[in-house]
Scaffold this motif. Structure first.
Motif: not given
Length: 274
Positions: A21, A24, A29-30, A100, A102, A151, A153, A158
């Protein structure tokens, strides 16, 4: 570009760090791991993919991913299997790094949604991702995660969405009470899914579209609230809803997995609204 061959390269370390985390949060980014999720990411025009990594074997097997990426100006970099494994143990030869995805709750509400999944204190990444996938499959308009939830991501979230993360808006960081109030303001009824609910979802389906007074109508715009895997919904969370609905247990199972129960509820609303 030259093939990446060094598993200890700084680029490889930077990609691997996105499994955590902090990295990120710093980068915004993820990781997108595996051919199914990457395929959907490179096809989604609203998703900004920065890097695509594939082994030679994966590039040959999943040529449509490389072609779709190329059509958007995303260059696929080849890497040895050792490099892909160092980046992610779950890449299956295909890995991407993206911004990301969201969105804000206001963006979700602006679309006048008719079916929403609202996750309150959902901490298990597999369950959260599977609910996003189920919401996508049921034709829901959006998913909302409270700030106490996992989270979005997280790599396991994912992966569990199987690409559905890129198909519908997912808002994060919401306050449950505020989200419920905003949904009410837009004429959306809010139903809490709980095994102790006063209403049976099968009974609600029987009267959908012609529900008597005091009975929630599944044919109306609806947001379902789903709680924590271990303890369900807190009393104060249930109290925010217009009604509490249970999925009946016909056999001897003690309960249903959160994602399974959510799937039943979302499909019930989708059927009633259809």
């Amino acid at each position: 570009m030259p093939e990446l061959t060094n598993p200890r390269a700084e680029r490889v370390k930077a990609v691997r760090a996105l499994a955590g985390r902090p990295a990120r949060a710093r980068s915004g980014r993820f990781l997108v791991e595996g051919p199914q999720a990457v395929r959907e990411a490179v096809r989604a025009e609203h998703v900004r993919v920065h890097d695509l990594y594939v082994t030679d074997a994966a590039a040959e097997r999943y040529g449509e991913i490389v072609s779709a990426a190329g059509g958007r100006g995303i260059v696929a970099r080849t890497a040895t299997p050792e490099v892909l494994d160092a980046m992610s143990a779950d890449a299956q030869g295909v890995l991407a790094v993206a911004d990301q995805v969201d969105v804000g709750l206001d963006d979700v509400l602006a679309s006048r949604p008719r079916l929403v999944a609202l996750l309150a204190h959902v901490r298990d990444p597999g369950n959260a991702g599977t609910v996003v996938r189920a919401a996508d499959a049921a034709g829901a308009d959006a998913v909302v995660l409270t700030r106490e939830s996992v989270d979005l991501h997280n790599p396991k979230v994912v992966r569990s969405t199987a690409g559905s993360l890129f198909h519908l808006p997912v808002a994060t960081g919401a306050d449950l009470a505020s989200a419920v109030a905003a949904l009410h303001d837009r004429g959306v009824i809010v139903l809490a899914a709980d095994g102790t609910g006063e209403h049976d979802i099968d009974d609600l389906l029987d009267v959908a579209g012609a529900a008597p007074d005091g009975v929630p109508d599944l044919a109306a715009p609806t947001a379902w609230v789903f709680g924590n895997e271990a303890w369900g919904l807190r009393d104060e969370d249930r109290a925010l809803a217009d009604a509490v609905v249970r999925v009946p247990i016909r056999g001897r199972a003690e309960s249903l997995n959160l994602a399974t129960a959510a799937t039943v509820c979302l499909y019930a609303s989708a059927r009633a609204q259809r």
